[in-house]
Design an enzyme around this catalytic site. Structure first.
Site, PDB file in Angstrom:
ATOM      1  N   ARG A   1      -1.601 -10.389   4.217  1.00  0.00           N
ATOM      2  CA  ARG A   1      -1.603 -11.794   3.803  1.00  0.00           C
ATOM      3  C   ARG A   1      -0.855 -12.655   4.814  1.00  0.00           C
ATOM      4  NH1 ARG A   1       2.364 -10.771  -1.458  1.00  0.00           N
ATOM      5  NH2 ARG A   1       3.731  -9.307  -0.388  1.00  0.00           N
TER       6      ARG A   1
ATOM      7  N   HIS B   1      -6.102   6.074  -4.418  1.00  0.00           N
ATOM      8  CA  HIS B   1      -5.836   6.416  -5.821  1.00  0.00           C
ATOM      9  C   HIS B   1      -6.942   5.759  -6.629  1.00  0.00           C
ATOM     10  CE1 HIS B   1      -3.755   7.353  -9.467  1.00  0.00           C
ATOM     11  NE2 HIS B   1      -3.197   6.170  -9.668  1.00  0.00           N
TER      12      HIS B   1
ATOM     13  N   SER C   1       5.228  -7.725   6.910  1.00  0.00           N
ATOM     14  CA  SER C   1       4.820  -6.510   7.625  1.00  0.00           C
ATOM     15  C   SER C   1       4.027  -6.800   8.895  1.00  0.00           C
ATOM     16  CB  SER C   1       3.956  -5.628   6.722  1.00  0.00           C
ATOM     17  OG  SER C   1       4.601  -5.370   5.516  1.00  0.00           O
TER      18      SER C   1
ATOM     19  N   GLY D   1       2.231  -0.808   3.707  1.00  0.00           N
ATOM     20  CA  GLY D   1       3.395  -0.239   3.025  1.00  0.00           C
ATOM     21  C   GLY D   1       3.443   1.265   3.239  1.00  0.00           C
TER      22      GLY D   1
HETATM   23  N1  LIG Z   1       3.193   5.465  -2.184  1.00  0.00           N
HETATM   24  C1  LIG Z   1       2.543   6.611  -1.945  1.00  0.00           C
HETATM   25  O1  LIG Z   1       3.025   7.462  -1.218  1.00  0.00           O
HETATM   26  C2  LIG Z   1       1.183   6.877  -2.516  1.00  0.00           C
HETATM   27  C3  LIG Z   1       0.369   5.839  -2.886  1.00  0.00           C
HETATM   28  N2  LIG Z   1      -0.926   6.087  -3.223  1.00  0.00           N
HETATM   29  C4  LIG Z   1      -1.792   4.960  -3.518  1.00  0.00           C
HETATM   30  O2  LIG Z   1      -1.929   4.193  -2.325  1.00  0.00           O
HETATM   31  C5  LIG Z   1      -2.103   2.822  -2.649  1.00  0.00           C
HETATM   32  C6  LIG Z   1      -1.034   1.993  -1.936  1.00  0.00           C
HETATM   33  O3  LIG Z   1       0.208   2.354  -2.489  1.00  0.00           O
HETATM   34  P1  LIG Z   1       1.564   2.151  -1.650  1.00  0.00           P
HETATM   35  O4  LIG Z   1       1.354   2.578  -0.243  1.00  0.00           O
HETATM   36  O5  LIG Z   1       2.637   2.782  -2.469  1.00  0.00           O
HETATM   37  O6  LIG Z   1       1.696   0.571  -1.693  1.00  0.00           O
HETATM   38  P2  LIG Z   1       2.929  -0.298  -1.201  1.00  0.00           P
HETATM   39  O7  LIG Z   1       3.653  -0.855  -2.383  1.00  0.00           O
HETATM   40  O8  LIG Z   1       3.760   0.433  -0.215  1.00  0.00           O
HETATM   41  O9  LIG Z   1       2.115  -1.492  -0.499  1.00  0.00           O
HETATM   42  C7  LIG Z   1       2.790  -2.468   0.164  1.00  0.00           C
HETATM   43  C8  LIG Z   1       1.784  -3.287   0.945  1.00  0.00           C
HETATM   44  O10 LIG Z   1       0.998  -4.051   0.021  1.00  0.00           O
HETATM   45  C9  LIG Z   1       1.081  -5.404   0.367  1.00  0.00           C
HETATM   46  N3  LIG Z   1       1.096  -6.261  -0.819  1.00  0.00           N
HETATM   47  C10 LIG Z   1       1.954  -6.196  -1.859  1.00  0.00           C
HETATM   48  N4  LIG Z   1       1.703  -7.197  -2.717  1.00  0.00           N
HETATM   49  C11 LIG Z   1       0.694  -7.911  -2.172  1.00  0.00           C
HETATM   50  C12 LIG Z   1      -0.003  -9.069  -2.577  1.00  0.00           C
HETATM   51  N5  LIG Z   1       0.313  -9.692  -3.719  1.00  0.00           N
HETATM   52  N6  LIG Z   1      -1.005  -9.539  -1.785  1.00  0.00           N
HETATM   53  C13 LIG Z   1      -1.308  -8.911  -0.615  1.00  0.00           C
HETATM   54  N7  LIG Z   1      -0.673  -7.798  -0.178  1.00  0.00           N
HETATM   55  C14 LIG Z   1       0.308  -7.311  -0.959  1.00  0.00           C
HETATM   56  C15 LIG Z   1       2.401  -5.553   1.064  1.00  0.00           C
HETATM   57  O11 LIG Z   1       2.298  -6.704   1.852  1.00  0.00           O
HETATM   58  P3  LIG Z   1       3.579  -7.356   2.560  1.00  0.00           P
HETATM   59  O12 LIG Z   1       3.805  -6.472   3.718  1.00  0.00           O
HETATM   60  O13 LIG Z   1       3.094  -8.699   2.904  1.00  0.00           O
HETATM   61  O14 LIG Z   1       4.681  -7.332   1.548  1.00  0.00           O
HETATM   62  C16 LIG Z   1       2.507  -4.260   1.847  1.00  0.00           C
HETATM   63  O15 LIG Z   1       1.861  -4.356   3.089  1.00  0.00           O
HETATM   64  C17 LIG Z   1      -2.050   2.752  -4.175  1.00  0.00           C
HETATM   65  O16 LIG Z   1      -3.352   2.862  -4.650  1.00  0.00           O
HETATM   66  C18 LIG Z   1      -1.250   3.993  -4.549  1.00  0.00           C
HETATM   67  O17 LIG Z   1      -1.481   4.463  -5.860  1.00  0.00           O
HETATM   68  C19 LIG Z   1      -1.476   7.333  -3.175  1.00  0.00           C
HETATM   69  C20 LIG Z   1      -0.720   8.402  -2.816  1.00  0.00           C
HETATM   70  C21 LIG Z   1       0.708   8.276  -2.579  1.00  0.00           C
HETATM   71 MG   LIG Z   2       0.412   8.201  -7.736  1.00  0.00          MG
END
Ligand SMILES: NC(=O)C1=CN([C@@H]2O[C@H](COP(=O)(O)OP(=O)(O)OC[C@H]3O[C@@H](n4cnc5c(N)ncnc54)[C@H](OP(=O)(O)O)[C@@H]3O)[C@@H](O)[C@H]2O)C=CC1
Ligand SMILES: [Mg+2]
Ligand SMILES: CC[C@](O)(C(C)=O)C(=O)O
Ligand SMILES: [Mg+2]
Length: 334
Positions: A53, A112, A58, A31
């Site tokens: 998964r 995080h 993705s 993500g």
């Molecule tokens: N967003 C940001 O910019 C920031 C985030 N963080 C931290 O980084 C980490 C990731 O956050 P972020 O990048 O926002 O996450 P995202 O919401 O963007 O993550 C999405 C990814 O997680 C997968 N996913 C979602 N649900 C499931 C599930 N039930 N089982 C398996 N895979 C799953 C998705 O898979 P699929 O592709 O199959 O849907 C996708 O590949 C967190 O700890 C966050 O706090 C830290 C700094 C900034």
């Molecule tokens: Mg945060």
């Protein structure tokens, strides 16, 4: 390293990607952060496998970005460093799936500290546990890297069984572009609590509420939605850009003295002592775990309140007028 500051900040010269030379990094999730870390690591010459998964939407994106893809347990089994980049509330479930694939001396890494700090994941005591947290949305981590620019980041070590945990985390930070801009040494607790406070009170929650209240005040007073949008939302970016470049001083210098006098005399009336008390209350809820418990329970219940509040936000009239106006901007597509 900048020693004269309170915080220890690491730059490219302080980090050695050699600590990842013989390692495979599993990036679990593709993500916001996952796609950026995986591609930046790969472009930095690190061996990467993306864990997604079965049936993940993705998978195609990661493969077409030239990365190898496996399920999370398969990826963890191949890897020496497992970077958990799925949503915070999903991480305990994903950890359960990969826990048995971690060998002694491997590294479990986060962006995080939520699940470690609030005890939602209790890692085995024979692995390193580290944090490399870009202080930026993931898409900018990738964009900055491609532009040969850096993204500020944080590094922390929760558990160091190998003796190399910090050096390896710094290697990772360098490989994703964070030491180009500076990477501050911190703890899981400090990262978690400041990050949650910042996004709730200032960056995401505070700013959106300020924008909506300003917009509604103008529209309810009879001004056009277009004027209110430009004044309270569009121009905010231009003002923040100046603060980003040169602090509050550069912004005050650039605006008119009328804006400066008006802002300096009125700003604290709007964001006043009451707002400050609420900020302190928000921080306390982060520190004592109230927010974490609420968010975990909300997810266990299927997110009923979250979905409702999110829908209301999406339906706010500033979103409709904003979409219409941005569609007219020639630069909005660039
Ligand atoms: N967003 C940001 O910019 C920031 C985030 N963080 C931290 O980084 C980490 C990731 O956050 P972020 O990048 O926002 O996450 P995202 O919401 O963007 O993550 C999405 C990814 O997680 C997968 N996913 C979602 N649900 C499931 C599930 N039930 N089982 C398996 N895979 C799953 C998705 O898979 P699929 O592709 O199959 O849907 C996708 O590949 C967190 O700890 C966050 O706090 C830290 C700094 C900034
Ligand atoms: Mg945060
Ligand atoms: C500001 C929100 C953030 O903390 C971030 C982009 O750093 C997040 O959790 O997404
Ligand atoms: Mg953050």
């Amino acid at each position: 390293m900048a020693d004269e500051l309170d915080a220890t900040i690491y730059y490219d010269d302080d980090a050695d990607t050699g600590y990842l030379d013989d390692a495979t990094v599993a990036v679990i999730g593709y993500g916001s952060q996952g796609h950026a870390h995986a591609q930046n690591l790969n472009d930095s010459g690190i061996d990467v496998v993306v864990g997604l998964r079965e049936g993940s939407s993705s998978r195609d994106a990661a493969k077409s970005d030239g990365l190898s893809v496996a399920t999370p347990p398969e990826a963890a089994a191949q890897a020496d460093v497992v970077s958990i980049l799925v949503p915070d509330t999903i991480q305990p479930t994903v950890y359960d799936q990969i826990e048995n694939e971690l060998d002694a001396g491997d590294t479990l890494q986060f962006a995080h500290g939520f699940n470690i700090h609030y005890n939602q994941i209790q890692p085995s005591d024979d692995v390193d546990v580290t944090l490399v947290a870009p202080k930026s949305p993931g898409h900018l981590v990738r964009r900055n890297y491609e532009a040969d620019e850096g993204t500020p980041g944080l590094v922390a070590v929760y558990q160091d069984v190998t003796g190399d945990a910090k050096d390896q985390a710094l290697a990772y930070a360098k490989a994703i572009g964070c030491t180009r801009a500076g990477t501050i040494e911190t703890t899981f607790r400090e990262e978690t609590e400041t990050d949650l406070f910042g996004e709730q009170a200032v960056l995401c929650g505070g700013v959106t509420s300020l924008v909506k209240q300003g917009y509604e005040t103008l529209v309810e007073a009879g001004y056009s939605e277009e004027m209110a949008y430009f004044e309270c939302m569009n121009e905010l970016k231009l003002i923040v850009d100046l603060m980003y470049e040169g602090g509050l001083g550069e912004m005050w210098h650039s605006v008119s003295d009328t804006a400066e006098y008006g802002g300096l005399t009125r700003g604290d009336r709007v964001v006043d002592d009451h707002a400050r008390e609420q900020m302190e209350a928000v921080l306390e809820e982060v520190q004592d775990g109230t927010f974490a418990r609420q968010w975990i329970t909300e997810n266990q219940a299927g997110r009923p309140n979250y979905d409702q509040i999110k829908t209301a936000e999406e339906n706010h009239e500033i979103e409709a007028i904003g979409e219409e106006l941005r569609g007219l901007f020639s630069w909005a597509d660039e």
